[in-house]
Write a protein that holds these residues in place. Sequence first.
Motif, PDB file in Angstrom:
ATOM      1  N   LYS A  71       0.603  -1.366   0.099  1.00 28.89           N
ATOM      2  CA  LYS A  71       0.609   0.113  -0.016  1.00 28.89           C
ATOM      3  C   LYS A  71       0.779   1.005   0.105  1.00 28.89           C
ATOM      4  N   THR A  72       1.965   1.480   0.879  1.00 30.39           N
ATOM      5  CA  THR A  72       2.521   2.483   1.037  1.00 30.39           C
ATOM      6  C   THR A  72       3.607   2.725  -0.151  1.00 30.39           C
ATOM      7  N   LEU A  73       4.015   1.605  -0.736  1.00 30.97           N
ATOM      8  CA  LEU A  73       4.803   1.448  -2.342  1.00 30.97           C
ATOM      9  C   LEU A  73       4.167   2.000  -3.421  1.00 30.97           C
ATOM     10  N   ALA A  74       2.121   0.923  -3.103  1.00 30.37           N
ATOM     11  CA  ALA A  74       1.133   2.290  -4.364  1.00 30.37           C
ATOM     12  C   ALA A  74       1.539   3.800  -3.562  1.00 30.37           C
ATOM     13  N   ILE A  75       1.245   3.929  -2.597  1.00 28.64           N
ATOM     14  CA  ILE A  75       0.953   5.670  -2.176  1.00 28.64           C
ATOM     15  C   ILE A  75       2.487   6.045  -2.502  1.00 28.64           C
ATOM     16  N   ALA A  76       3.330   6.081  -2.824  1.00 29.70           N
ATOM     17  CA  ALA A  76       5.334   6.708  -3.279  1.00 29.70           C
ATOM     18  C   ALA A  76       5.036   6.816  -4.839  1.00 29.70           C
ATOM     19  N   MET A  77       4.048   5.953  -5.094  1.00 31.09           N
ATOM     20  CA  MET A  77       4.659   6.017  -6.440  1.00 31.09           C
ATOM     21  C   MET A  77       3.382   6.295  -7.370  1.00 31.09           C
ATOM     22  N   SER A  78       2.153   6.855  -7.277  1.00 28.25           N
ATOM     23  CA  SER A  78       1.810   7.760  -7.609  1.00 28.25           C
ATOM     24  C   SER A  78       1.455   8.832  -6.510  1.00 28.25           C
ATOM     25  N   THR A  79       2.429   9.417  -5.555  1.00 28.41           N
ATOM     26  CA  THR A  79       1.948  10.906  -5.403  1.00 28.41           C
ATOM     27  C   THR A  79       3.530  11.688  -4.733  1.00 28.41           C
ATOM     28  N   GLY A  80       4.605  10.353  -4.610  1.00 28.72           N
ATOM     29  CA  GLY A  80       5.972  10.917  -5.259  1.00 28.72           C
ATOM     30  C   GLY A  80       6.544  11.051  -3.594  1.00 28.72           C
ATOM     31  N   ASN A  81       5.433  10.634  -1.963  1.00 31.34           N
ATOM     32  CA  ASN A  81       5.427  10.948  -1.005  1.00 31.34           C
ATOM     33  C   ASN A  81       5.629   9.739  -0.535  1.00 31.34           C
ATOM     34  N   THR A  82       7.149   9.589  -0.259  1.00 25.56           N
ATOM     35  CA  THR A  82       7.761   7.946   1.064  1.00 25.56           C
ATOM     36  C   THR A  82       8.240   7.794   2.080  1.00 25.56           C
ATOM     37  N   GLY A  83       7.247   8.956   2.856  1.00 30.07           N
ATOM     38  CA  GLY A  83       7.659   9.176   3.750  1.00 30.07           C
ATOM     39  C   GLY A  83       7.297   7.844   4.910  1.00 30.07           C
ATOM     40  N   PRO A  84       5.785   7.210   4.498  1.00 33.36           N
ATOM     41  CA  PRO A  84       5.097   6.296   4.777  1.00 33.36           C
ATOM     42  C   PRO A  84       5.667   4.835   4.506  1.00 33.36           C
ATOM     43  N   PHE A  85       6.278   5.420   3.108  1.00 35.53           N
ATOM     44  CA  PHE A  85       6.305   3.729   2.645  1.00 35.53           C
ATOM     45  C   PHE A  85       8.198   3.042   3.276  1.00 35.53           C
ATOM     46  N   LEU A  86       8.723   4.752   3.792  1.00 30.01           N
ATOM     47  CA  LEU A  86       9.772   4.256   4.143  1.00 30.01           C
ATOM     48  C   LEU A  86      10.242   4.057   5.996  1.00 30.01           C
ATOM     49  N   ALA A  87       9.193   4.793   6.996  1.00 33.62           N
ATOM     50  CA  ALA A  87       8.263   4.546   7.978  1.00 33.62           C
ATOM     51  C   ALA A  87       8.800   2.766   8.367  1.00 33.62           C
ATOM     52  N   HIS A  88       7.524   2.943   7.586  1.00 33.16           N
ATOM     53  CA  HIS A  88       6.982   1.820   7.339  1.00 33.16           C
ATOM     54  C   HIS A  88       8.632   0.397   7.479  1.00 33.16           C
ATOM     55  N   ALA A  89       9.533   0.819   6.356  1.00 34.10           N
ATOM     56  CA  ALA A  89      10.378  -0.184   6.222  1.00 34.10           C
ATOM     57  C   ALA A  89      11.509  -0.293   7.647  1.00 34.10           C
ATOM     58  N   LYS A  90      11.277   1.406   8.330  1.00 32.63           N
ATOM     59  CA  LYS A  90      12.013   1.426   9.531  1.00 32.63           C
ATOM     60  C   LYS A  90      11.239   0.546  10.282  1.00 32.63           C
ATOM     61  N   ALA A  91      10.249   0.791  10.834  1.00 30.15           N
ATOM     62  CA  ALA A  91      10.000  -0.412  11.590  1.00 30.15           C
ATOM     63  C   ALA A  91      10.188  -1.519  11.848  1.00 30.15           C
ATOM     64  N   VAL A  92       9.105  -2.274  10.165  1.00 26.25           N
ATOM     65  CA  VAL A  92       9.575  -3.618   9.744  1.00 26.25           C
ATOM     66  C   VAL A  92      11.443  -4.444  10.340  1.00 26.25           C
ATOM     67  N   GLY A  93      11.972  -3.303   9.860  1.00 28.33           N
ATOM     68  CA  GLY A  93      13.543  -3.782  10.715  1.00 28.33           C
ATOM     69  C   GLY A  93      13.908  -3.411  12.103  1.00 28.33           C
ATOM     70  N   GLU A  94      12.973  -2.906  12.915  1.00 24.10           N
ATOM     71  CA  GLU A  94      12.969  -2.807  13.887  1.00 24.10           C
ATOM     72  C   GLU A  94      12.843  -4.501  14.764  1.00 24.10           C
ATOM     73  N   ALA A  95      11.339  -4.229  13.973  1.00 20.98           N
ATOM     74  CA  ALA A  95      10.608  -5.169  14.626  1.00 20.98           C
ATOM     75  C   ALA A  95      11.022  -6.850  14.019  1.00 20.98           C
TER      76      ALA A  95
END
Length: 309
Positions: free
Chosen positions: A51-75
Amino acid sequence: MDNVLAEIAAFAETKLTTAAEVFTDRLRAQQPNYASMDRAALLQAITTSLKTLAIAMSTGNTGPFLAHAKAVGEARAASGFIAADMFTALNGLRHTAWELINSFDRDRQIVQVWHVRQVEDLLQEFGRTLLISFSNTYRNLQEQISQQARQIESQQQTIRELSTPILPLYEGILVLPLVGAIDSFRAGQIMERLLTAIAERQSDIVIIDITGVPVIDTAVANYLLQTARAAQLIGAQVILVGIGPEIAQTIVQLGVDLSKITIGANLQNGIELALHRIGPAIQPVRAIRDQPGSRLMADIVRQPRIIWN
């Protein structure tokens, strides 16, 4: 972002549920750590990634996509996953993204190389953020574990020292009161600490008090003998005290030879023997007063005193 990327993102959202399900099952089949993970939680994480990848592709907003990556790495680091698990997941995300793009462009034929390049840049940034987050969290956890291990070792060392106190009773005399059960590990520590103390203090006599030792078996008796012999080798005499009736009976039944060790009934007797060997002796004040020519003040309290022979 480009209209084509926005169209790809919109198409991906229509296929997202199925794509996430396939990605989840594929990942669980490839890696044991993902297989042991709760499927619903893994599916939720993968769905959010898409979902966040699709948002980044359509809007250029990579914030949610990268924040999710950080959270997954920590978890994943906190859950005991390894780097290979992260690379497998990243490859799976990339594979799913290309499947969606190929499915979108199969009939349209409008996707250009630079579109692919933009999506690949997003995936590269996601992977970099994920791995940095995973590595930092993993390193911090390892440091915490190392600190805890050091603290435990320090506490164990303190406990060992407290459980085997070596007391300087008098110049040249050490007392080693033993309390509790003695196993091979503790016996080795007792011998090491005692020999070190003898060498450091240049002691001539060691009184080993086993009043607080509940059980003496063959192994414990042998350790005591080895300790005594080792002490004798570096010039100290050993006096063993505190042998109760039950332990005495056990020693006799086991056939342990204590003939080369001086035996005392109790600690007081052991101290008297030790002092006698180095010169001083313990006598009551009354006995000193009764000696011919003894001069004592009238107000001296009648109690034991150490005098020189």
